[in-house]
Design an enzyme around this catalytic site. Structure first.
Site, PDB file in Angstrom:
ATOM      1  N   THR A 167      -0.785  -6.630  -0.522  1.00  0.00           N
ATOM      2  CA  THR A 167      -1.419  -5.422   0.003  1.00  0.00           C
ATOM      3  C   THR A 167      -2.758  -5.809   0.628  1.00  0.00           C
ATOM      4  O   THR A 167      -3.389  -6.744   0.161  1.00  0.00           O
ATOM      5  CB  THR A 167      -1.671  -4.447  -1.175  1.00  0.00           C
ATOM      6  OG1 THR A 167      -0.429  -4.035  -1.700  1.00  0.00           O
ATOM      7  CG2 THR A 167      -2.471  -3.231  -0.746  1.00  0.00           C
ATOM      8  N   ARG A 194      10.210   4.999  -3.343  1.00  0.00           N
ATOM      9  CA  ARG A 194       9.167   4.676  -4.348  1.00  0.00           C
ATOM     10  C   ARG A 194       7.771   4.785  -3.709  1.00  0.00           C
ATOM     11  O   ARG A 194       7.551   4.342  -2.588  1.00  0.00           O
ATOM     12  CB  ARG A 194       9.407   3.259  -4.880  1.00  0.00           C
ATOM     13  CG  ARG A 194       8.329   2.758  -5.837  1.00  0.00           C
ATOM     14  CD  ARG A 194       7.313   1.908  -5.126  1.00  0.00           C
ATOM     15  NE  ARG A 194       6.378   1.269  -6.048  1.00  0.00           N
ATOM     16  CZ  ARG A 194       5.271   0.645  -5.683  1.00  0.00           C
ATOM     17  NH1 ARG A 194       4.960   0.549  -4.402  1.00  0.00           N
ATOM     18  NH2 ARG A 194       4.492   0.098  -6.564  1.00  0.00           N
ATOM     19  N   VAL A 195       6.836   5.362  -4.432  1.00  0.00           N
ATOM     20  CA  VAL A 195       5.458   5.474  -3.952  1.00  0.00           C
ATOM     21  C   VAL A 195       4.541   4.758  -4.928  1.00  0.00           C
ATOM     22  O   VAL A 195       4.664   4.937  -6.144  1.00  0.00           O
ATOM     23  CB  VAL A 195       5.028   6.961  -3.848  1.00  0.00           C
ATOM     24  CG1 VAL A 195       3.609   7.064  -3.299  1.00  0.00           C
ATOM     25  CG2 VAL A 195       5.992   7.746  -2.978  1.00  0.00           C
ATOM     26  N   GLY A 196       3.633   3.931  -4.411  1.00  0.00           N
ATOM     27  CA  GLY A 196       2.694   3.208  -5.271  1.00  0.00           C
ATOM     28  C   GLY A 196       1.339   3.892  -5.322  1.00  0.00           C
ATOM     29  O   GLY A 196       1.215   5.107  -5.165  1.00  0.00           O
ATOM     30  N   ASP A 197       0.312   3.097  -5.533  1.00  0.00           N
ATOM     31  CA  ASP A 197      -1.050   3.622  -5.701  1.00  0.00           C
ATOM     32  C   ASP A 197      -1.778   3.892  -4.392  1.00  0.00           C
ATOM     33  O   ASP A 197      -2.693   4.722  -4.337  1.00  0.00           O
ATOM     34  CB  ASP A 197      -1.884   2.590  -6.479  1.00  0.00           C
ATOM     35  CG  ASP A 197      -1.929   1.245  -5.745  1.00  0.00           C
ATOM     36  OD1 ASP A 197      -0.850   0.667  -5.499  1.00  0.00           O
ATOM     37  OD2 ASP A 197      -3.033   0.771  -5.401  1.00  0.00           O
ATOM     38  N   THR A 216      -5.694  -3.394  -5.503  1.00  0.00           N
ATOM     39  CA  THR A 216      -4.465  -4.101  -5.136  1.00  0.00           C
ATOM     40  C   THR A 216      -3.761  -4.496  -6.432  1.00  0.00           C
ATOM     41  O   THR A 216      -4.418  -4.706  -7.452  1.00  0.00           O
ATOM     42  CB  THR A 216      -4.765  -5.349  -4.274  1.00  0.00           C
ATOM     43  OG1 THR A 216      -3.563  -6.124  -4.138  1.00  0.00           O
ATOM     44  CG2 THR A 216      -5.832  -6.240  -4.870  1.00  0.00           C
ATOM     45  N   GLY A 217      -2.423  -4.592  -6.376  1.00  0.00           N
ATOM     46  CA  GLY A 217      -1.662  -4.967  -7.572  1.00  0.00           C
ATOM     47  C   GLY A 217      -0.474  -4.055  -7.782  1.00  0.00           C
ATOM     48  O   GLY A 217       0.023  -3.448  -6.825  1.00  0.00           O
ATOM     49  N   GLY A 219       1.362  -1.012  -8.223  1.00  0.00           N
ATOM     50  CA  GLY A 219       0.965   0.355  -7.918  1.00  0.00           C
ATOM     51  C   GLY A 219       1.164   1.325  -9.060  1.00  0.00           C
ATOM     52  O   GLY A 219       0.338   2.228  -9.270  1.00  0.00           O
TER      53      GLY A 219
HETATM   54  N1  GLY Z   1      -0.361  -1.887  -4.683  1.00  0.00           N
HETATM   55  C1  GLY Z   1       0.688  -1.703  -3.797  1.00  0.00           C
HETATM   56  C2  GLY Z   1       1.846  -1.039  -4.352  1.00  0.00           C
HETATM   57  O1  GLY Z   1       2.127  -1.166  -5.551  1.00  0.00           O
HETATM   58  O2  GLY Z   1       2.548  -0.400  -3.637  1.00  0.00           O
END
Ligand code: GLY
Length: 284
Positions: A167, A194-197, A216-217, A219
């Site tokens: 990311t 799927r949705v992350g952070d 970053t990491g 999500g």
């Molecule tokens: N940090 C990016 C994600 O998990 O989508």
């Protein structure tokens, strides 16, 4: 206090040695902090080594769905699961600047991007298609999407396939004003949808009058902890680097990293390798 732009190429980044992060920060410089952070993220989205924009990882069904967000104090814009655009971060900025909303997702985000003039674009690369083939090659036929997800996680644990986390993000403090931007292809393996952070305010990004924070990491873990807002809310209670370290300590083995600027500090920390650099410049 110096004006600063801080960029990262993602915790767990495999691209950290190739691009010159300080060079990216320098090239992206603008007197407007929002322009600076968007410029930095566009440079990284256009670099296929990063998992954002061109070079984004494919999902279990072979699609590429990207998340991106921008923020300045009191304003926010993000796109969720956007497909077939070159620079999701620019669309996120347009969500903030041209709509009454803060988030657009899926086909609505794509339609909005087209109305804004963003042409259809295939962000896949030879490398991302090969990585997907490698992933799919290790999976038995006839599995449901959930069963495939479990199989993929097993292959990652066994080191047979990589887990991409590159990311990208940037924060800036310019003439006392803050801005933040972030963009990702997601954290593999992922189901479609799927949705992350990244597109969630307070989770992967937060920007207010006291500073700007980008994460970053993994999500899911970052969103569960509302990581960026937690860090922002502690600004001033101790040195910024200590706040970030204390918050990252909660992540255990889950990869996480943060970059942040406040009125008088700039800091970053991650529990894995993270391509990060800072460009500081005094304006005349
Ligand atoms: N940090 C990016 C994600 O998990 O989508």
């Amino acid at each position: 206090m110096e004006n600063i732009i801080l960029c990262h190429g993602g915790v767990g980044s495999k691209a950290r040695s190739a691009p010159d992060m300080n060079g990216i920060a320098e090239k992206s410089w603008n007197e407007d902090p929002l322009k600076s952070v968007v410029n930095a993220v566009v440079i990284m989205e256009d670099d296929p080594q990063f998992n954002a924009g061109t070079g984004s990882v494919m999902r279990i069904d072979g699609s590429i769905q990207m998340d991106a967000a921008v923020s300045v104090p009191g304003r926010f814009g993000s796109v969720i699961g956007i497909e077939a655009v070159k620079n999701p971060v620019m669309v996120a900025r347009d969500v903030m600047e041209k709509t009454p909303h803060i988030m657009l997702s899926g086909s609505g985000a794509v339609e909005f991007a087209r109305r804004c003039g963003y042409m259809e674009y295939d962000p896949s690369t030879v490398k991302s298609r090969e990585a997907y083939r490698k992933m799919i090659g290790g999976i038995r036929d006839g599995l449901t999407e959930n069963e495939k997800y479990i199989e993929f996680q097993k292959l990652i644990r066994e080191g047979i396939i990589d887990e991409p986390h590159d990311t990208v993000g940037a924060v800036a403090r310019i003439n006392g004003k803050f801005a933040a931007a972030v963009s990702t292809g997601g954290a593999s393996p992922m189901m479609r949808g799927r949705v992350g952070d990244v597109p969630i305010p307070g989770a992967g990004i937060y920007c207010g009058q006291d500073g700007a924070v980008v994460a970053t990491g993994i999500g899911e873990e970052i969103a569960k902890r509302i990581l960026c807002y937690r860090i922002y809310s502690r600004i001033g209670s101790m040195p910024l680097k200590s706040i970030i370290e204390k918050e990252i300590a909660f992540f255990g083995d889950n990869l996480a990293g943060v970059i942040a600027v406040t009125v008088n500090e700039a800091a970053y920390f991650s529990n894995g390798t993270m391509g990060t650099d800072m460009f500081a410049k005094r304006l005349p």
